[in-house]
Design a protein around this motif. Structure first.
Motif, short mmCIF file in Angstrom:
data_model
loop_
_atom_site.label_atom_id
_atom_site.label_comp_id
_atom_site.label_asym_id
_atom_site.label_seq_id
_atom_site.Cartn_x
_atom_site.Cartn_y
_atom_site.Cartn_z
N VAL A 351 1.00 -1.11 -0.11
CA VAL A 351 0.02 -0.04 0.12
C VAL A 351 1.03 1.38 -0.05
O VAL A 351 2.09 1.26 0.77
N ASP A 352 0.47 2.18 -0.83
CA ASP A 352 1.09 3.55 -0.82
C ASP A 352 0.59 4.37 0.22
O ASP A 352 -0.30 5.24 0.09
N VAL A 353 1.22 4.14 1.53
CA VAL A 353 0.80 5.02 2.59
C VAL A 353 0.77 6.39 2.39
O VAL A 353 0.16 7.45 2.55
N LYS A 354 1.97 6.71 2.00
CA LYS A 354 2.34 8.29 1.61
C LYS A 354 1.52 8.95 0.69
O LYS A 354 1.21 9.95 1.00
N GLY A 355 0.98 8.21 -0.14
CA GLY A 355 0.04 8.58 -1.26
C GLY A 355 -1.30 8.93 -0.41
O GLY A 355 -1.79 9.92 -1.05
N ILE A 356 -1.60 7.94 0.22
CA ILE A 356 -2.93 8.30 0.87
C ILE A 356 -3.02 9.49 1.57
O ILE A 356 -3.71 10.35 1.71
N VAL A 357 -1.69 9.80 2.52
CA VAL A 357 -1.77 10.95 3.22
C VAL A 357 -1.74 12.10 2.53
O VAL A 357 -2.54 13.16 2.70
N GLU A 358 -0.84 12.28 1.49
CA GLU A 358 -0.99 13.51 0.41
C GLU A 358 -2.45 13.60 -0.04
O GLU A 358 -2.57 14.78 -0.28
N ALA A 359 -2.85 12.64 -0.42
CA ALA A 359 -4.12 12.88 -1.07
C ALA A 359 -5.19 13.57 -0.04
O ALA A 359 -6.05 14.24 -0.43
N ALA A 360 -5.10 12.77 1.03
CA ALA A 360 -5.98 13.47 2.17
C ALA A 360 -5.71 14.74 2.49
O ALA A 360 -6.59 15.58 2.67
N ALA A 361 -4.45 15.10 2.65
CA ALA A 361 -4.02 16.50 2.77
C ALA A 361 -4.43 17.43 1.91
O ALA A 361 -4.84 18.67 2.26
N ARG A 362 -4.69 17.12 0.76
CA ARG A 362 -5.42 17.91 -0.19
C ARG A 362 -6.79 18.39 -0.28
O ARG A 362 -7.36 19.26 -0.59
N CYS A 363 -7.33 17.68 0.77
CA CYS A 363 -8.79 17.99 1.21
C CYS A 363 -8.86 19.13 2.48
O CYS A 363 -9.86 19.59 2.58
N ALA A 364 -7.59 19.24 3.06
CA ALA A 364 -7.61 20.02 4.18
C ALA A 364 -7.80 21.52 3.66
O ALA A 364 -7.29 21.85 2.66
N PRO A 365 -8.59 22.48 4.59
CA PRO A 365 -8.56 23.97 4.22
C PRO A 365 -7.25 24.67 4.00
O PRO A 365 -7.27 25.50 2.85
N SER A 366 -6.09 24.35 4.53
CA SER A 366 -4.85 24.85 4.45
C SER A 366 -4.30 24.54 2.87
O SER A 366 -3.48 25.27 2.61
N ALA A 367 -4.98 23.42 2.28
CA ALA A 367 -4.51 23.11 0.93
C ALA A 367 -5.23 23.55 0.06
O ALA A 367 -5.39 23.35 -1.33
#
Length: 416
Positions: A351-367
């Motif tokens: 599993v690409d764990v780093k990719g999951i975190v990066e994709a989820a971070a793009r949903c945050a208001p700061s992004a």
């Protein structure tokens, strides 16, 4: 001395002895030129940071904390004055801005909502795999992570709870919304909290556990529409547990779907369940396909090849498969704890764990919330469930004990 990002950071204890400051600074011209002046109250800790590229050096003193505690705690857990001084030193030493946690820290914490295309597909084990790899392979402190299941049907201890307790990860494995026996009938009769109150309790619990964390895993319940009879389905809960924004609104959290083995059936189930979230403007970042055999026509490798090919052809959708996890019977056995580390390792390999975190971070208001739902539908308000006739007041809220007793008397089995 430790390495933090692109910095070399050193800590040195300065006490009342005349030689301690000299011993800390040594004969280094760069550090001697900083003009470090210890505070009146000693002992204190001298923090020195040097940029590995520019060799620029900055320093500062912190007091009121024992040296042993400095290394036992995460920086975010320090007292504000200590924390701010350390961040100031790090910021001065590097061109990379390192900001201290703000009052809006819970808004910036990455939130990942995990849902499944069916019950028992492995949502909680996926949460375990992600958290375990963030700690073991990606340098996350256990105290900087969190796990919560805001709504549940099962209150029995799960492996994810045991892992979190062992690793030191803050964990709320049950509730605050529990679908116990008799709950839905009492809800329809107006004898429980309202949909809005139930959703608000889930959101508030996530906000609380997310405070000061880098990432929180939010575990869904069953398949996406579970809870819809009460207005608390997974899509509604994902919105309620989203990032706080102005007013009472929230920015929806990104959803990671967990599916099973297969090719056509796996993709069909993914699309059906992703559409449920997207129709409510809740973004789906992608999927993990779980419990795949290593042999046969539907082997992991065969399924990975075909399912990945399908996602690659979907040019209008950024969602993707983050991994295909082999069946690991050991984590479902009575000796599950003995197989936990093996599962975490296997999960990280597939599993690409780093990719999951990066994709989820793009949903945050700061992004700037670049993680968008692919649905073309306009946003609709949450479904309002009419109870006891339009305009009628709700009945007095009953206790869980009373509701379960009524259900048992009517012939329902005990709650799990």
């Amino acid at each position: 001395s430790i390495t933090r990002m692109n910095l070399i950071v050193a800590y040195c204890l300065v006490d009342e002895t005349e030689d301690s400051l000299t011993e800390c600074l040594g004969d280094n011209e760069a550090t001697n030129s900083m003009g470090a002046v210890p505070p009146p109250e000693l002992p204190a800790i001298l923090v020195v940071a040097q940029d590995k590229k520019t060799k620029h050096v900055a320093s500062g003193f912190v007091s009121g904390i024992l040296p042993s505690k400095l290394f036992q705690l995460s920086v975010k857990d320090y007292l504000p004055q200590t924390r701010d001084t350390i961040y100031s030193v790090l910021h001065k030493a590097t061109t990379v801005p390192i900001a201290p946690p703000s009052e809006q820290q819970s808004q910036e914490t990455i939130r990942i909502f995990v849902s499944g295309d069916r019950s028992s597909v492995g949502k909680s084990s996926v949460c375990l795999g992600i958290l375990g790899n963030l700690v073991a392979e990606h340098g996350y402190e256990p105290s900087s992570l969190a796990y919560i299941k805001p709504a549940t049907q099962c209150e029995a201890p799960q492996l994810i709870q045991m892992y979190c307790e062992k690793a030191g990860i803050p964990c709320i494995p049950v509730g605050p919304v529990v679908y116990f026996k008799g709950f839905t009938r009492s809800f329809l009769a107006g004898e429980t909290a309202s949909s809005q109150d139930l959703l608000a309790s889930g959101g508030e619990a996530v906000d609380e556990i997310a405070r000061g964390k880098r990432l929180v895993m939010i575990d869904g319940v069953g398949f996406p529409s579970v809870g819809s009879i009460c207005g608390t389905d997974n899509a509604s809960m994902a919105r309620a547990c989203g990032y706080p924004s102005e007013g009472n609104d929230r920015t929806p959290v990104g959803v990671l779907l967990v599916g099973g083995p297969g090719v056509g059936s796996a993709v069909d189930a993914y699309n059906l369940n992703a559409t449920y979230f997207q129709s409510r403007n809740v973004p789906v970042i992608g999927a993990i396909f779980n419990k795949l055999s290593l042999e046969g026509f539907y082997s992991l490798e065969n399924c990975r090849e075909q399912v990945t090919r399908y996602f690659d052809q979907q040019t209008s959708n950024s969602a993707r498969p983050f991994g295909f996890v082999p069946l690991t019977p050991g984590i479902a056995s009575e000796s599950a704890m003995d197989h936990m580390e093996e599962y975490i390792r296997l999960f990280g390999e597939h599993v690409d764990v780093k990719g999951i975190v990066e994709a989820a971070a793009r949903c945050a208001p700061s992004a700037s919330n670049t993680c968008k739902s692919t649905s073309n539908e306009t946003r609709r308000p949450a479904k309002q469930v009419k109870l006891n006739g339009a305009g009628m007041a709700r009945r007095p809220i009953l206790s869980r004990e009373t509701i379960e007793a009524k259900a048992k008397q009517a012939g329902a089995a005990p709650s799990a």
